[in-house]
Design an enzyme around this catalytic site. Structure first.
Site, mmCIF file in Angstrom:
data_model
loop_
_atom_site.group_PDB
_atom_site.id
_atom_site.type_symbol
_atom_site.label_atom_id
_atom_site.label_comp_id
_atom_site.label_asym_id
_atom_site.label_seq_id
_atom_site.Cartn_x
_atom_site.Cartn_y
_atom_site.Cartn_z
ATOM 1 N N LYS A 1 0.836 -1.216 0.000
ATOM 2 C CA LYS A 1 0.000 0.000 0.000
ATOM 3 C C LYS A 1 0.868 1.263 0.000
ATOM 4 O O LYS A 1 2.067 1.197 -0.187
ATOM 5 C CB LYS A 1 -0.959 -0.047 1.188
ATOM 6 C CG LYS A 1 -1.788 -1.340 1.271
ATOM 7 C CD LYS A 1 -2.891 -1.429 0.223
ATOM 8 C CE LYS A 1 -3.476 -2.828 0.076
ATOM 9 N NZ LYS A 1 -4.357 -3.250 1.144
HETATM 10 C C1 LIG Z 1 -5.243 -4.336 1.640
HETATM 11 C C2 LIG Z 1 -6.702 -4.118 1.774
HETATM 12 C C3 LIG Z 1 -7.416 -4.438 2.931
HETATM 13 C C4 LIG Z 1 -6.799 -5.189 4.058
HETATM 14 O O1 LIG Z 1 -5.697 -4.542 4.568
HETATM 15 P P1 LIG Z 1 -4.800 -5.278 5.688
HETATM 16 O O2 LIG Z 1 -4.019 -4.126 6.273
HETATM 17 O O3 LIG Z 1 -3.932 -6.240 4.947
HETATM 18 O O4 LIG Z 1 -5.690 -5.922 6.651
HETATM 19 C C5 LIG Z 1 -8.748 -4.128 2.997
HETATM 20 N N1 LIG Z 1 -9.377 -3.513 1.983
HETATM 21 C C6 LIG Z 1 -8.736 -3.204 0.846
HETATM 22 C C7 LIG Z 1 -9.478 -2.509 -0.254
HETATM 23 C C8 LIG Z 1 -7.389 -3.498 0.693
HETATM 24 O O5 LIG Z 1 -6.762 -3.219 -0.446
#
Ligand SMILES: *Cc1c(COP(=O)(O)O)cnc(C)c1O
Length: 389
Positions: A190
């Site tokens: 991210k």
């Molecule tokens: C990555 C992601 C999540 C989950 O994030 P984590 O930090 O891995 O729990 C939830 N929603 C979306 C849209 C994502 O891309």
């Protein structure tokens, strides 16, 4: 063969030093760094409260609980997301339904939402929570969704896992002007990373207090919330059923150091996107469409490959690129078509825009440390696969 991934963290020496400093300090679990990191994110987003947790999934879960989502309630979200968005409602015993996407932005379609709300109102099945997802970093049309929330009386959780640093109508995503809670993910692919980690933002003091209790077993030391106040300094009370969703100071320190680099990250991502847009403009593929109200954080760069136009299927293109060491990916398989959700009665054809999109989409490498040479390799491989057959 070296593979160019679709996404990857960038770790600087300053990042490493920040984490090392915590390793030599008194706190390895949640300690003094976490409120500092929370304040920094809240200040950047112009929001009052921020609660750091061990993942965005945890943040979505405690946001749902804090908003009172439970058995008998409905949460609506988009099928074009990671399964975590929908699962957060199932954890609460609630039911999930899906609103189809806009075929250009791939975000939850506000027009489809309005139609679905109208018929749900007649059936007495209005949702308690709607969870839009800012897919690829492009904010949803929050003003429209927010005005529908007033008419139909639902709460809004923004799943902004992709959208740290994005802007909507000149305001930074996370300010919660159009929602009750906004959630960010700090997973390594991210915008910034804490290893694993996430954060829930809100302007509502009660929600913030509830979420910070839920992150740590439902235990409070705040006398205002206790049944008894005659305890000593050793005294605490468990008043909710919470979890251990805390973020460690190690993660928080990495997050702080990464946050200081976010502007740089976004500038470089924009450069890479501009190069893709320019170099791929003549290919028979659909490039990402941006709305005038949105400034994407550019978490993902997704192309759409319609075989009738491109004369190559997405699957063949995908395999050819993978064969050449290009780590392309697919975001996302529609959540309602996952076996777990099929068990709940969802069928193919339920969200036709999301299903068509999913069959045609391909995610190209996009991350801060992607070199110009590697991007040129991706572009060349793509041109070769599509044009020279
Ligand atoms: C990555 C992601 C999540 C989950 O994030 P984590 O930090 O891995 O729990 C939830 N929603 C979306 C849209 C994502 O891309």
């Amino acid at each position: 063969m070296r593979v160019i991934p679709y996404a990857r963290q960038s770790i600087s020496t300053a990042d490493i030093e920040a984490v090392t400093k915590v390793l030599c300090s008194d706190y390895l679990t949640q300690g003094p760094v976490i409120p500092e990191f929370e304040k920094a994110v809240a200040a950047m987003c112009d929001v009052k409260y921020a609660v750091a947790v061990n993942s965005a999934t945890s943040a979505l879960h405690i946001a749902c609980i804090a908003l009172g989502l439970r058995s008998g309630d409905w949460l609506w979200t988009t099928p074009n997301t990671y399964v975590a968005s929908a699962n957060s409602a199932i954890y609460c015993g609630a039911q999930v339904d899906f609103v189809d996407i806009d075929p250009e932005t791939y975000n939850l379609c506000p027009h489809k939402l309005e139609q679905k709300l109208r018929s749900a109102e007649q059936d007495g099945l209005l949702p308690k929570v709607v969870m839009p997802v800012h897919f690829s970093g492009q904010p949803c049309d929050m003003e429209r969704i927010s005005s529908l929330s007033q008419r139909y009386n639902f709460k809004i959780i923004e799943d902004a896992s992709h959208a740290l640093g994005a802007r909507y109508k000149n305001e930074t995503t996370g300010h919660c002007g159009y929602s009750d809670v906004t959630v960010f993910s700090f997973h390594p692919v991210k915008m910034i990373t804490t290893g694993e980690g996430g954060m829930a933002l809100t302007n509502d003091k009660c929600l913030a207090e509830r979420m910070s209790r839920l992150r740590s077993h439902g235990v409070t030391r705040n006398e205002e919330h206790m049944a008894q106040t005659n305890g000593g300094p050793w005294y605490y009370e468990q008043i909710d059923l919470g979890f251990n969703y805390r973020m460690s100071d190690l993660s928080g320190a990495l997050g702080q150091a990464q946050l200081a680099r976010l502007d740089q990250f976004i500038v470089r991502r924009r450069q890479i996107v501009a190069t893709y847009n320019r170099e791929l403009a003549n290919l028979p593929v659909m490039l990402p469409v941006q709305r005038e109200y949105a400034e994407s954080s550019w978490h993902l760069y997704v192309l759409r490959v319609d075989e009738a136009v491109s004369r190559i299927s997405r699957n063949v293109l995908f395999m050819r690129l993978r064969d050449q060491g290009i780590g392309v990916n697919v975001h996302y398989l529609p959540v309602h078509t996952q076996p777990y959700y099929r068990q709940k009665g969802f069928r193919d054809g339920y969200c036709p825009n999301a299903e068509r999109y999913s069959a045609q989409t391909i995610t190209l490498p996009l991350f801060f440390d992607l070199t110009d040479e590697d991007q040129a390799k991706v572009i060349k491989a793509l041109r070769f696969a599509i044009c020279d057959r």
